[in-house]
Scaffold this motif. Structure first.
Motif, PDB file in Angstrom:
ATOM      1  N   ASN A   8       2.416   4.843   9.856  1.00 25.89           N
ATOM      2  CA  ASN A   8       1.688   3.790   9.140  1.00 25.89           C
ATOM      3  C   ASN A   8       2.084   2.376   9.547  1.00 25.89           C
ATOM      4  N   GLU A   9       3.128   2.246  10.363  1.00 25.03           N
ATOM      5  CA  GLU A   9       3.575   0.913  10.765  1.00 25.03           C
ATOM      6  C   GLU A   9       2.513   0.135  11.546  1.00 25.03           C
ATOM      7  N   PRO A  10       1.775   0.746  12.494  1.00 23.75           N
ATOM      8  CA  PRO A  10       0.728  -0.022  13.185  1.00 23.75           C
ATOM      9  C   PRO A  10      -0.324  -0.586  12.230  1.00 23.75           C
TER      10      PRO A  10
ATOM     11  N   LEU B 185      -1.786   6.575  16.716  1.00 23.87           N
ATOM     12  CA  LEU B 185      -0.494   6.921  16.131  1.00 23.87           C
ATOM     13  C   LEU B 185      -0.656   7.201  14.642  1.00 23.87           C
ATOM     14  N   TYR B 186      -1.400   6.350  13.965  1.00 22.56           N
ATOM     15  CA  TYR B 186      -1.635   6.501  12.527  1.00 22.56           C
ATOM     16  C   TYR B 186      -2.281   7.852  12.216  1.00 22.56           C
ATOM     17  N   SER B 187      -3.243   8.267  13.045  1.00 21.66           N
ATOM     18  CA  SER B 187      -4.010   9.482  12.767  1.00 21.66           C
ATOM     19  C   SER B 187      -3.462  10.726  13.459  1.00 21.66           C
ATOM     20  N   SER B 188      -2.271  10.609  14.062  1.00 22.94           N
ATOM     21  CA  SER B 188      -1.638  11.742  14.759  1.00 22.94           C
ATOM     22  C   SER B 188      -2.547  12.312  15.839  1.00 22.94           C
ATOM     23  N   TRP B 189      -3.187  11.429  16.603  1.00 21.76           N
ATOM     24  CA  TRP B 189      -4.089  11.836  17.677  1.00 21.76           C
ATOM     25  C   TRP B 189      -3.333  12.598  18.759  1.00 21.76           C
ATOM     26  N   THR B 190      -3.955  13.665  19.248  1.00 21.53           N
ATOM     27  CA  THR B 190      -3.422  14.392  20.392  1.00 21.53           C
ATOM     28  C   THR B 190      -4.559  14.659  21.366  1.00 21.53           C
TER      29      THR B 190
ATOM     30  N   PHE C 135       0.835  -1.201   0.000  1.00 12.80           N
ATOM     31  CA  PHE C 135       0.000   0.000   0.000  1.00 12.80           C
ATOM     32  C   PHE C 135       0.868   1.248   0.000  1.00 12.80           C
ATOM     33  N   GLY C 136       0.458   2.207  -0.813  1.00 17.73           N
ATOM     34  CA  GLY C 136       1.229   3.428  -0.990  1.00 17.73           C
ATOM     35  C   GLY C 136       0.752   4.542  -0.089  1.00 17.73           C
ATOM     36  N   ILE C 137       1.682   5.376   0.351  1.00 16.80           N
ATOM     37  CA  ILE C 137       1.361   6.559   1.145  1.00 16.80           C
ATOM     38  C   ILE C 137       2.046   7.767   0.522  1.00 16.80           C
ATOM     39  N   LEU C 138       1.384   8.900   0.579  1.00 16.51           N
ATOM     40  CA  LEU C 138       1.886  10.104  -0.073  1.00 16.51           C
ATOM     41  C   LEU C 138       2.964  10.799   0.750  1.00 16.51           C
ATOM     42  N   SER C 139       3.643  11.736   0.088  1.00 12.78           N
ATOM     43  CA  SER C 139       4.802  12.395   0.700  1.00 12.78           C
ATOM     44  C   SER C 139       4.432  13.691   1.389  1.00 12.78           C
TER      45      SER C 139
ATOM     46  N   VAL D 216       2.447  -7.618   4.190  1.00 12.96           N
ATOM     47  CA  VAL D 216       2.018  -6.277   3.813  1.00 12.96           C
ATOM     48  C   VAL D 216       3.229  -5.349   3.851  1.00 12.96           C
ATOM     49  N   GLU D 217       3.427  -4.616   2.777  1.00 13.09           N
ATOM     50  CA  GLU D 217       4.567  -3.704   2.667  1.00 13.09           C
ATOM     51  C   GLU D 217       4.080  -2.292   2.379  1.00 13.09           C
ATOM     52  N   ILE D 218       4.819  -1.310   2.889  1.00 12.22           N
ATOM     53  CA  ILE D 218       4.508   0.100   2.641  1.00 12.22           C
ATOM     54  C   ILE D 218       5.350   0.590   1.467  1.00 12.22           C
ATOM     55  N   PHE D 219       4.717   1.276   0.543  1.00 10.64           N
ATOM     56  CA  PHE D 219       5.408   1.861  -0.601  1.00 10.64           C
ATOM     57  C   PHE D 219       5.427   3.376  -0.448  1.00 10.64           C
ATOM     58  N   THR D 220       6.588   3.971  -0.583  1.00 12.59           N
ATOM     59  CA  THR D 220       6.708   5.426  -0.533  1.00 12.59           C
ATOM     60  C   THR D 220       7.400   5.917  -1.803  1.00 12.59           C
ATOM     61  N   ALA D 221       7.205   7.190  -2.100  1.00 14.58           N
ATOM     62  CA  ALA D 221       7.863   7.809  -3.247  1.00 14.58           C
ATOM     63  C   ALA D 221       8.221   9.231  -2.872  1.00 14.58           C
ATOM     64  N   GLY D 222       9.088   9.832  -3.668  1.00 15.84           N
ATOM     65  CA  GLY D 222       9.552  11.181  -3.364  1.00 15.84           C
ATOM     66  C   GLY D 222       8.513  12.250  -3.603  1.00 15.84           C
TER      67      GLY D 222
END
Length: 306
Positions: free
Chosen positions: A47-49, A266-271, A32-36, A62-68
């Motif tokens: 995204n690790e959790p 953690l994924y959603s940057s909860w505070t 699955f890809g995630i944006l920069s 399951v692997e994470i795909f990233t791009a510049g």
């Protein structure tokens, strides 16, 4: 005949688990890809959790795909190099166009109060003396990425259609910073006078998260413009995947916020001080994003005209 029937039953029973694997026989690894939108270390950490949860729930690697940049993820899914990605609204429209409609959106984020959107904003240094887009005339404005909804498409469209000016004519220069964090950091450092980015609300957005992470000092960045609400971008699958695979992965992502509360935070940057944090996901379809596809076509026409 009885012996044959019994043998056949035994053989079928032995093969049963293999037959039951279904789509997993062909897709033993899901990427699955995630944006920069932020630096790579932080986006991988957030995204690790989810990656671990999906691996355990689905029973495949399951692997994470990233791009510049955003286009790297768009091209990866268009080339069948990854199966699914979380896009922004504009980058979803980009991949929808690039694949001639060969993608399927299934989920987007929903906040605690039921909202499913966010806002593009323009920021500057609080001590810059710039208090509006009008004040920023003749200054350097950074857009985030050509495929960013909040970092380019929405602010550009609104500047022309609602604010009444063409960015290339209004500002001294309109470079792309490459990411939201890079744009904000460039404003802090004085490389840019203003920059387009996004926030969910006044306590949760790109520059607020950078303050929390210690990347910039609190009180240095101020907002000077905010867009109408934008529909949050979708989790998007290749349409050429098995339908049952799309549904199973979608259901797993949908269950993640309740099955792993700490992981989702953690994924959603909860505070703790965010008055309206992300609460989970809700189902969407393409119709939700057609206006973004149309807006991108408008932007392309503007560029052709210039």
């Amino acid at each position: 005949m009885k012996l044959f029937t019994t043998a056949a039953i035994v053989a079928l029973a032995a093969a049963g688990p293999l037959l039951a694997e279904g789509w997993r026989d062909d897709y033993q690894v899901i990427k699955f890809g995630i944006l920069s939108g932020e630096n790579e270390q932080d986006r991988l950490m957030r995204n690790e959790p989810l990656r671990v949860y999906l691996e355990e729930t689905l029973g495949v690697d399951v692997e994470i795909f990233t791009a510049g940049n955003y286009d790297g993820v768009v091209q990866a899914i268009a080339a069948d190099q990854i199966e699914v990605a979380r896009f922004g609204s504009s980058s979803y429209a980009a991949v929808y166009t690039a694949t001639d409609g060969g993608v399927v959106p299934t989920l987007t984020s929903i906040a605690e109060n039921g909202n499913t959107g966010y806002h593009s904003i323009v920021v500057t240094r609080c001590d810059s003396g710039i208090e509006s887009l009008e004040d920023a005339a003749g200054k350097v404005h950074a857009f985030a990425d050509p495929d960013s909804t909040s970092g380019y498409a929405v602010p550009y469209f609104n500047m022309v259609e609602r604010e009444g000016f063409v960015p290339e004519e209004h500002f001294a220069a309109v470079p792309f910073s490459g990411s939201h964090e890079a744009g904000v950091q460039g404003v802090v450092n004085g490389t840019f006078d203003t920059a387009s980015t996004y926030q969910d609300n006044d306590t949760d957005g790109v520059y607020q998260r950078m303050e929390i992470k210690g990347m910039i000092e609190e009180g240095v960045i101020c907002k000077i413009w905010e867009s109408p609400e934008i529909t949050s971008g979708p989790w998007t699958f290749r349409k050429n995947l098995p339908a049952e695979m799309i549904e199973e992965v979608t259901a797993a992502i949908e269950a993640f916020p309740t099955d792993d509360v700490e992981g989702f935070r953690l994924y959603s940057s909860w505070t703790e001080d965010n008055p309206n944090p992300d609460a989970g996901f809700t189902r969407v379809d393409h119709d939700r994003y057609q206006w973004i596809v149309d807006m991108r076509e408008w932007l392309r026409e503007q560029r052709r005209g210039s």
